[in-house]
Scaffold this motif. Structure first.
Motif, PDB file in Angstrom:
ATOM      1  N   GLU A  98       0.961  -1.212   0.250  1.00  0.00           N
ATOM      2  CA  GLU A  98      -0.018  -0.352  -0.037  1.00  0.00           C
ATOM      3  C   GLU A  98       0.811   1.416  -0.198  1.00  0.00           C
ATOM      4  O   GLU A  98       1.756   1.249   0.698  1.00  0.00           O
ATOM      5  CB  GLU A  98      -0.647  -0.007   1.133  1.00  0.00           C
ATOM      6  CG  GLU A  98      -1.748  -0.885   1.511  1.00  0.00           C
ATOM      7  CD  GLU A  98      -3.235  -1.525   0.486  1.00  0.00           C
ATOM      8  OE1 GLU A  98      -3.119   0.220   0.219  1.00  0.00           O
ATOM      9  OE2 GLU A  98      -3.619  -1.982   0.403  1.00  0.00           O
ATOM     10  N   GLU A  99       0.467   2.655  -0.460  1.00  0.00           N
ATOM     11  CA  GLU A  99       1.274   4.207  -0.504  1.00  0.00           C
ATOM     12  C   GLU A  99       0.435   4.180   0.769  1.00  0.00           C
ATOM     13  O   GLU A  99      -0.549   4.225   1.229  1.00  0.00           O
ATOM     14  CB  GLU A  99       0.529   4.632  -1.809  1.00  0.00           C
ATOM     15  CG  GLU A  99       1.879   3.888  -3.181  1.00  0.00           C
ATOM     16  CD  GLU A  99       3.181   4.349  -3.023  1.00  0.00           C
ATOM     17  OE1 GLU A  99       3.117   5.640  -3.524  1.00  0.00           O
ATOM     18  OE2 GLU A  99       3.583   2.759  -3.237  1.00  0.00           O
ATOM     19  N   GLY A 100       1.082   5.193   0.700  1.00  0.00           N
ATOM     20  CA  GLY A 100       1.315   5.831   2.388  1.00  0.00           C
ATOM     21  C   GLY A 100       0.270   7.039   2.673  1.00  0.00           C
ATOM     22  O   GLY A 100       0.327   7.292   1.176  1.00  0.00           O
ATOM     23  N   SER A 101      -0.092   8.140   3.581  1.00  0.00           N
ATOM     24  CA  SER A 101      -0.572   8.886   3.251  1.00  0.00           C
ATOM     25  C   SER A 101       0.685   9.979   2.952  1.00  0.00           C
ATOM     26  O   SER A 101      -0.287  10.932   2.753  1.00  0.00           O
ATOM     27  CB  SER A 101      -0.937   8.942   4.971  1.00  0.00           C
ATOM     28  OG  SER A 101      -0.438   8.994   5.957  1.00  0.00           O
ATOM     29  N   ALA A 102       1.991   9.314   3.317  1.00  0.00           N
ATOM     30  CA  ALA A 102       2.296  10.574   2.909  1.00  0.00           C
ATOM     31  C   ALA A 102       3.362  10.027   1.886  1.00  0.00           C
ATOM     32  O   ALA A 102       4.588  10.579   1.996  1.00  0.00           O
ATOM     33  CB  ALA A 102       3.313  10.345   4.008  1.00  0.00           C
ATOM     34  N   ALA A 138      -0.529   1.936   6.176  1.00  0.00           N
ATOM     35  CA  ALA A 138      -0.038   2.927   4.898  1.00  0.00           C
ATOM     36  C   ALA A 138      -1.347   4.178   5.598  1.00  0.00           C
ATOM     37  O   ALA A 138      -1.347   5.395   5.479  1.00  0.00           O
ATOM     38  CB  ALA A 138      -0.911   2.450   4.631  1.00  0.00           C
ATOM     39  N   ALA A 139      -1.934   3.731   6.419  1.00  0.00           N
ATOM     40  CA  ALA A 139      -3.115   4.796   6.473  1.00  0.00           C
ATOM     41  C   ALA A 139      -2.550   6.100   7.298  1.00  0.00           C
ATOM     42  O   ALA A 139      -3.550   7.135   8.229  1.00  0.00           O
ATOM     43  CB  ALA A 139      -4.076   4.831   6.820  1.00  0.00           C
ATOM     44  N   ARG A 140      -2.116   5.239   8.344  1.00  0.00           N
ATOM     45  CA  ARG A 140      -1.261   6.312   9.492  1.00  0.00           C
ATOM     46  C   ARG A 140      -0.784   7.262   9.444  1.00  0.00           C
ATOM     47  O   ARG A 140      -0.099   7.763   7.993  1.00  0.00           O
ATOM     48  CB  ARG A 140      -0.657   5.790  10.562  1.00  0.00           C
ATOM     49  CG  ARG A 140      -1.190   4.178  11.260  1.00  0.00           C
ATOM     50  CD  ARG A 140      -0.422   3.744  12.271  1.00  0.00           C
ATOM     51  NE  ARG A 140       0.023   4.233  13.303  1.00  0.00           N
ATOM     52  CZ  ARG A 140       0.173   4.134  14.713  1.00  0.00           C
ATOM     53  NH1 ARG A 140       0.859   2.479  14.246  1.00  0.00           N
ATOM     54  NH2 ARG A 140       0.329   4.434  15.305  1.00  0.00           N
ATOM     55  N   ASP A 141      -0.888   9.008  10.065  1.00  0.00           N
ATOM     56  CA  ASP A 141       0.293   9.686   9.214  1.00  0.00           C
ATOM     57  C   ASP A 141       1.657   9.390   9.596  1.00  0.00           C
ATOM     58  O   ASP A 141       2.013   9.003  10.337  1.00  0.00           O
ATOM     59  CB  ASP A 141      -0.415  10.857  10.507  1.00  0.00           C
ATOM     60  CG  ASP A 141      -1.490  11.379  10.459  1.00  0.00           C
ATOM     61  OD1 ASP A 141      -2.408  11.397   9.377  1.00  0.00           O
ATOM     62  OD2 ASP A 141      -1.679  12.283  11.877  1.00  0.00           O
ATOM     63  N   TRP A 163       9.222   5.617   7.299  1.00  0.00           N
ATOM     64  CA  TRP A 163       7.982   6.693   7.506  1.00  0.00           C
ATOM     65  C   TRP A 163       8.758   7.976   7.330  1.00  0.00           C
ATOM     66  O   TRP A 163       9.697   7.951   7.240  1.00  0.00           O
ATOM     67  CB  TRP A 163       8.175   6.138   9.158  1.00  0.00           C
ATOM     68  CG  TRP A 163       7.453   5.246   8.943  1.00  0.00           C
ATOM     69  CD1 TRP A 163       7.924   3.710   9.187  1.00  0.00           C
ATOM     70  CD2 TRP A 163       5.766   5.289   9.602  1.00  0.00           C
ATOM     71  NE1 TRP A 163       6.372   2.842   9.491  1.00  0.00           N
ATOM     72  CE2 TRP A 163       5.537   3.778   9.998  1.00  0.00           C
ATOM     73  CE3 TRP A 163       4.735   5.764   9.700  1.00  0.00           C
ATOM     74  CZ2 TRP A 163       4.725   3.402   9.647  1.00  0.00           C
ATOM     75  CZ3 TRP A 163       3.367   5.817  10.002  1.00  0.00           C
ATOM     76  CH2 TRP A 163       3.045   4.456   9.820  1.00  0.00           C
TER      77      TRP A 163
END
Length: 194
Positions: A98-102, A138-141, A163
């Motif tokens: 998954e691509e992350g939120s950042a 991935a959904a985490r800040d 991260w």
């Protein structure tokens, strides 16, 4: 997707700037490697982020076996083998990516958590949960990307995440990211991989 990692554990008094210089000098060589999704050039430094060891431990997400084999057997891997000795190379079959939120941000830290697959568990449920963990991470800040994979010989799952610069509140070994080669990152299949 196929995940791979090897580790060079170095003496407690090893000058880790040697590794930083090596990656600064050579890291770009995989920036356009055919078949490579992502290579994170990772460093653990004794006393930093809770590490008890000095370690150079690159982590790879491969799009193709041919790309991985070309790296391992085509000569590129011989450089670190000549300099540090031949390590045990761990390999895991991909469960999820998954691509992350950042996702657009540079990665400063990585977390790798290895987890045994217990006897007696329902494998489909366990693997679905491991894939779900990649999505949750991935959904985490501050998450740049997250992946989950499994070694069916050792029955071990691995959770890997990148991260931004802040220390993530995620269980596992924390690494500094010295460089990220990601020529095929956009081609890594998203989500659960079955």
């Amino acid at each position: 997707m196929h995940a791979m990692q090897y580790e060079f554990t170095l003496p407690a008094d090893y000058d880790m700037d040697v590794i930083r210089s090596r990656v600064a000098r050579l890291g770009h060589l995989l920036d356009d490697w055919d078949g490579l999704g992502v290579k994170a050039y990772l460093l653990r430094e004794r006393g930093v982020h809770g590490s008890a060891v000095n370690q150079y431990a690159p982590f790879y997400l491969w799009n193709t076996m041919a790309g991985m084999n070309a790296f391992l057997w085509g000569g590129a891997f011989q450089g670190p083998v000549n300099d540090f000795g031949r390590p045990r190379v761990r390999q895991w079959t991909g469960l999820a990516y998954e691509e992350g939120s950042a996702a657009g941000s540079p990665a400063g830290l990585a977390v790798r958590r290895r987890q045994p697959v217990p006897e007696g568990v329902e494998l489909a449920v366990f693997m679905a949960d491991a894939a779900g963990e990649a999505a949750r991470l991935a959904a985490r800040d501050g998450a740049v990307l997250a992946a989950a994979a499994v070694d069916t010989q050792a029955w071990e799952a691995v959770h890997f995440s990148l991260w931004t610069h802040d220390t993530p509140k995620v269980e596992g070994d924390v690494y500094q990211v010295l460089h990220l080669s990601a020529p095929g990152r956009g081609a890594l299949p998203r989500g659960r991989q079955w």
